[in-house]
Design a protein around this motif. Structure first.
Motif, PDB file in Angstrom:
ATOM      1  N   LEU A 268       0.851  -1.188   0.000  1.00  0.00           N
ATOM      2  CA  LEU A 268       0.000   0.000   0.000  1.00  0.00           C
ATOM      3  C   LEU A 268       0.889   1.242   0.000  1.00  0.00           C
ATOM      4  CD1 LEU A 268      -2.583  -1.075   2.732  1.00  0.00           C
ATOM      5  CD2 LEU A 268      -2.740  -1.361   0.257  1.00  0.00           C
ATOM      6  N   PRO A 269       0.785   2.097  -1.005  1.00  0.00           N
ATOM      7  CA  PRO A 269       1.618   3.308  -1.042  1.00  0.00           C
ATOM      8  C   PRO A 269       1.205   4.290   0.055  1.00  0.00           C
ATOM      9  CG  PRO A 269       0.629   2.827  -3.191  1.00  0.00           C
ATOM     10  CD  PRO A 269      -0.055   1.968  -2.198  1.00  0.00           C
ATOM     11  N   VAL A 270       2.192   4.848   0.747  1.00  0.00           N
ATOM     12  CA  VAL A 270       1.946   5.864   1.771  1.00  0.00           C
ATOM     13  C   VAL A 270       3.046   6.910   1.699  1.00  0.00           C
ATOM     14  CG1 VAL A 270       0.737   4.330   3.378  1.00  0.00           C
ATOM     15  CG2 VAL A 270       3.231   4.544   3.523  1.00  0.00           C
ATOM     16  N   GLU A 271       2.731   8.100   2.214  1.00  0.00           N
ATOM     17  CA  GLU A 271       3.762   9.094   2.465  1.00  0.00           C
ATOM     18  C   GLU A 271       4.380   8.754   3.818  1.00  0.00           C
ATOM     19  OE1 GLU A 271       4.616  11.942   0.421  1.00  0.00           O
ATOM     20  OE2 GLU A 271       3.568  10.640  -0.990  1.00  0.00           O
ATOM     21  N   PHE A 272       5.704   8.843   3.908  1.00  0.00           N
ATOM     22  CA  PHE A 272       6.399   8.339   5.094  1.00  0.00           C
ATOM     23  C   PHE A 272       7.465   9.335   5.526  1.00  0.00           C
ATOM     24  CE2 PHE A 272       9.569   5.724   7.287  1.00  0.00           C
ATOM     25  CZ  PHE A 272       8.769   4.946   8.116  1.00  0.00           C
ATOM     26  N   LYS A 273       7.467   9.653   6.816  1.00  0.00           N
ATOM     27  CA  LYS A 273       8.494  10.539   7.360  1.00  0.00           C
ATOM     28  C   LYS A 273       9.723   9.714   7.703  1.00  0.00           C
ATOM     29  CE  LYS A 273       9.546  13.966  10.891  1.00  0.00           C
ATOM     30  NZ  LYS A 273      10.742  13.284  11.424  1.00  0.00           N
ATOM     31  N   ALA A 274      10.832  10.031   7.059  1.00  0.00           N
ATOM     32  CA  ALA A 274      12.096   9.338   7.302  1.00  0.00           C
ATOM     33  C   ALA A 274      13.134  10.382   7.670  1.00  0.00           C
ATOM     34  CB  ALA A 274      12.530   8.553   6.070  1.00  0.00           C
ATOM     35  N   GLY A 275      13.336  10.561   8.968  1.00  0.00           N
ATOM     36  CA  GLY A 275      14.251  11.601   9.413  1.00  0.00           C
ATOM     37  C   GLY A 275      13.696  12.978   9.109  1.00  0.00           C
ATOM     38  N   ALA A 276      14.464  13.771   8.373  1.00  0.00           N
ATOM     39  CA  ALA A 276      14.060  15.148   8.092  1.00  0.00           C
ATOM     40  C   ALA A 276      13.266  15.285   6.802  1.00  0.00           C
ATOM     41  CB  ALA A 276      15.302  16.037   8.026  1.00  0.00           C
ATOM     42  N   GLU A 277      13.055  14.202   6.063  1.00  0.00           N
ATOM     43  CA  GLU A 277      12.350  14.309   4.789  1.00  0.00           C
ATOM     44  C   GLU A 277      11.139  13.386   4.744  1.00  0.00           C
ATOM     45  OE1 GLU A 277      14.338  12.713   1.306  1.00  0.00           O
ATOM     46  OE2 GLU A 277      15.803  11.695   2.590  1.00  0.00           O
ATOM     47  N   THR A 278      10.263  13.652   3.790  1.00  0.00           N
ATOM     48  CA  THR A 278       9.100  12.808   3.546  1.00  0.00           C
ATOM     49  C   THR A 278       9.321  12.057   2.245  1.00  0.00           C
ATOM     50  OG1 THR A 278       7.612  14.335   4.692  1.00  0.00           O
ATOM     51  CG2 THR A 278       6.612  12.757   3.179  1.00  0.00           C
ATOM     52  N   VAL A 279       9.169  10.740   2.290  1.00  0.00           N
ATOM     53  CA  VAL A 279       9.424   9.890   1.127  1.00  0.00           C
ATOM     54  C   VAL A 279       8.195   9.029   0.867  1.00  0.00           C
ATOM     55  CG1 VAL A 279      11.904   9.839   1.606  1.00  0.00           C
ATOM     56  CG2 VAL A 279      10.433   8.034   2.534  1.00  0.00           C
ATOM     57  N   ARG A 280       8.227   8.321  -0.246  1.00  0.00           N
ATOM     58  CA  ARG A 280       7.158   7.377  -0.555  1.00  0.00           C
ATOM     59  C   ARG A 280       7.588   5.986  -0.106  1.00  0.00           C
ATOM     60  NH1 ARG A 280       3.078   8.819  -3.181  1.00  0.00           N
ATOM     61  NH2 ARG A 280       2.651   6.818  -4.161  1.00  0.00           N
ATOM     62  N   ALA A 281       6.660   5.274   0.544  1.00  0.00           N
ATOM     63  CA  ALA A 281       6.960   3.943   1.061  1.00  0.00           C
ATOM     64  C   ALA A 281       5.809   3.003   0.745  1.00  0.00           C
ATOM     65  CB  ALA A 281       7.197   3.999   2.570  1.00  0.00           C
ATOM     66  N   LEU A 282       6.076   1.712   0.892  1.00  0.00           N
ATOM     67  CA  LEU A 282       5.060   0.682   0.704  1.00  0.00           C
ATOM     68  C   LEU A 282       4.885  -0.093   2.003  1.00  0.00           C
ATOM     69  CD1 LEU A 282       5.886  -0.956  -2.767  1.00  0.00           C
ATOM     70  CD2 LEU A 282       3.899   0.447  -2.214  1.00  0.00           C
ATOM     71  N   ILE A 283       3.622  -0.239   2.436  1.00  0.00           N
ATOM     72  CA  ILE A 283       3.313  -1.135   3.549  1.00  0.00           C
ATOM     73  C   ILE A 283       2.926  -2.479   2.958  1.00  0.00           C
ATOM     74  CG2 ILE A 283       1.861  -1.575   5.548  1.00  0.00           C
ATOM     75  CD1 ILE A 283       1.384   1.375   5.830  1.00  0.00           C
TER      76      ILE A 283
END
Length: 365
Positions: free
Chosen positions: A79-94
Motif C-alpha cells: 500500500l503506497p503511503v507518504e512516510f516521514k524518514a528523518g528530516a524528509e518525507t518519502v514514498r513507502a510501501l506497507i
C-alpha cells in the motif's frame, strides 16, 4: 527460475502461471483467495477500497497477482503511503496480505509463487519508493528475511489492559484472576487522573477528520523519526474501510482541535477486544490522557474484556498507558523493512524504537 516478461513490464510468465498487476474486476477473485488462506475474510468491497481507492495510488501498480488460467492463486503487494524518514518525507510501501493457495505452496527450500511474485513487485516498485515495511506472519517472515533481503528491526511493543475476568484469563491464563484487582485499581486511578481535564478538554465523536489533523501532524512529526504521515487525506481513507466500523474521537481545547484517537471493537474467539488503532499526540499531556479515558469508559460501558494497542516505549504515552493498568504482552508481531534508497540505510532506521507504530499501521486491522 525467474519470471519472463511477456510484452508488458507488469505482466510475466512463471512456469504455468501468469504474473500481472491487479486490475479492476479482480476483487472477487482476490476475496476468494483470501477466504482460502485466512480465518478473517476479505470482501470484494474491501479489496476495491484498499487497492483502488487509496489516495496515494499511482498509475503503476503496487499489487500483483498470479493466475492459473483465470483463477487468482497468489497475491503480493504493498500500500503506497507518504512516510516521514528523518528530516524528509518519502514514498513507502506497507506490505499487505501476502497469500498463496495452500496447495500451491512449496515451502522454504524451493522458489515458489510467493518469491517469484515478490521479486516481480520489487523490480517494478523499487525505483519509485524509498522503502517497504510490514509485519509478516512467521512463515512469511522467514521468506522475507532469508530470500528477499528484508531486515528484522525487532518486535513491536504490544500492550493490553484486561477489564473482566474473561479478559484476564485471555491475557494471563488461569492465574490472571488474581492479577485483575491490581489492574482495576490502576485503571480507576488513571480514570480519575484523566477526568481532571474534562472541563478544559472536550471530546466529541466525528465521522471524518477536518484539515486540523494536517496541522497536528506538522506539530508532532518532528518528534517521530520514522512514521507513516498521518494527514487528513490518509486518515479519511484509512478509516473508511468497508465493513470495519471505527470510532473517531477529537479532543478540543476551547473549540480548537488538539488531538484525536481512533479505535474499534472486535471479537477474537470468545473474547471481546477494544483496539486502540491510533492516537495523536502520543505524549503524556492532558490531551492524550483525556482521550484514553474516553476509550476506557467506552470499553467498560460496552462490557469489553480487554483493551489492546501498540505503542513505542520511547513515547510518553507509553507511561500513561502503564498508569491505566496496561501491561506488556507477548506478541509475534515483528517489524521487517527493506530500504531501496541507499542514503536511508542508516543505523537509526534499523532500530525499531525509532519507529512510531500503532495498530493503524497493521494492514489486517
Amino acid at each position: 527460475m525467474r519470471a519472463v516478461a511477456i510484452g508488458h513490464p507488469e505482466e510475466r510468465k512463471w512456469q504455468r502461471y501468469t504474473l500481472r498487476a491487479f486490475r479492476p474486476g479482480d476483487e472477487a477473485g482476490l476475496a476468494s483467495l483470501f477466504a482460502a488462506c485466512f480465518e478473517e475474510q476479505r470482501t470484494p468491497e474491501e479489496c476495491h477500497w484498499k487497492i483502488l481507492e487509496n489516495p496515494r495510488r499511482e498509475d503503476t501498480a503496487t499489487v500483483f497477482v498470479a493466475l492459473d488460467e483465470s483463477q487468482i492463486v497468489a497475491h503480493v503487494g504493498g500500500l503506497p503511503v507518504e512516510f516521514k524518514a528523518g528530516a524528509e518525507t518519502v514514498r513507502a510501501l506497507i506490505a499487505c496480505d501476502f497469500a498463496v493457495l495452500p496447495e500451491r505452496r512449496r515451502g522454504l527450500k524451493k522458489v515458489g509463487l510467493f518469491l517469484a511474485l515478490a521479486r516481480m513487485v520489487e523490480e517494478v516498485c523499487r525505483d519509485r519508493f524509498a522503502l517497504t515495511f510490514g509485519f509478516p506472519v512467521p512463515a512469511a517472515h522467514r521468506m522475507e528475511t532469508r530470500y528477499l533481503g528484508g531486515k528484522d528491526a525487532g518486535g513491536v511493543p504490544s500492550l493490553a489492559c484486561p477489564l473482566t475476568i474473561h479478559g484476564a484469563r485471555w491475557l494471563w491464563g488461569r492465574k490472571g484472576v488474581a492479577r485483575l484487582p491490581a489492574t482495576w485499581l490502576a485503571g480507576h486511578k488513571g480514570l480519575r487522573r484523566g477526568l481532571r481535564f474534562r472541563g478544559e478538554i472536550v471530546v466529541r465523536r466525528v465521522a471524518r477528520f477536518d484539515p486540523f489533523v494536517d496541522e497536528l501532524w506538522e506539530d508532532v512529526s518532528g518528534c517521530l523519526p520514522f512514521a507513516v504521515q498521518r494527514d487528513s487525506l490518509y486518515l479519511n481513507w484509512r478509516y473508511a474501510r468497508p465493513g470495519r466500523p471505527y470510532l473517531l474521537l477529537v479532543a478540543e481545547d476551547g473549540r480548537r482541535p488538539v488531538g484525536y484517537v481512533t479505535f474499534r471493537t472486535v471479537r477474537f474467539g470468545s473474547v471481546s477486544l477494544c483496539l486502540i488503532m491510533d492516537i495523536m499526540p502520543p505524549t503524556g499531556t492532558g490531551v492524550s490522557e483525556r482521550l484514553l479515558c474516553e476509550v476506557m469508559l467506552y470499553a467498560r460501558a460496552n462490557r469489553v474484556d480487554a483493551v489492546r494497542c501498540w505503542m513505542n516505549e520511547k513515547c510518553a504515552f507509553y507511561d500513561v498507558l502503564m498508569t491505566h493498568g496496561f501491561v506488556r504482552t507477548s506478541s509475534t508481531d515483528r517489524l521487517v523493512y527493506k530500504v531501496f534508497r541507499r542514503e536511508l540505510e542508516t543505523a537509526s532506521i534499523g532500530r525499531r524504537e525509532n519507529w512510531y507504530l500503532t495498530l493503524s499501521d497493521s494492514d489486517g486491522l
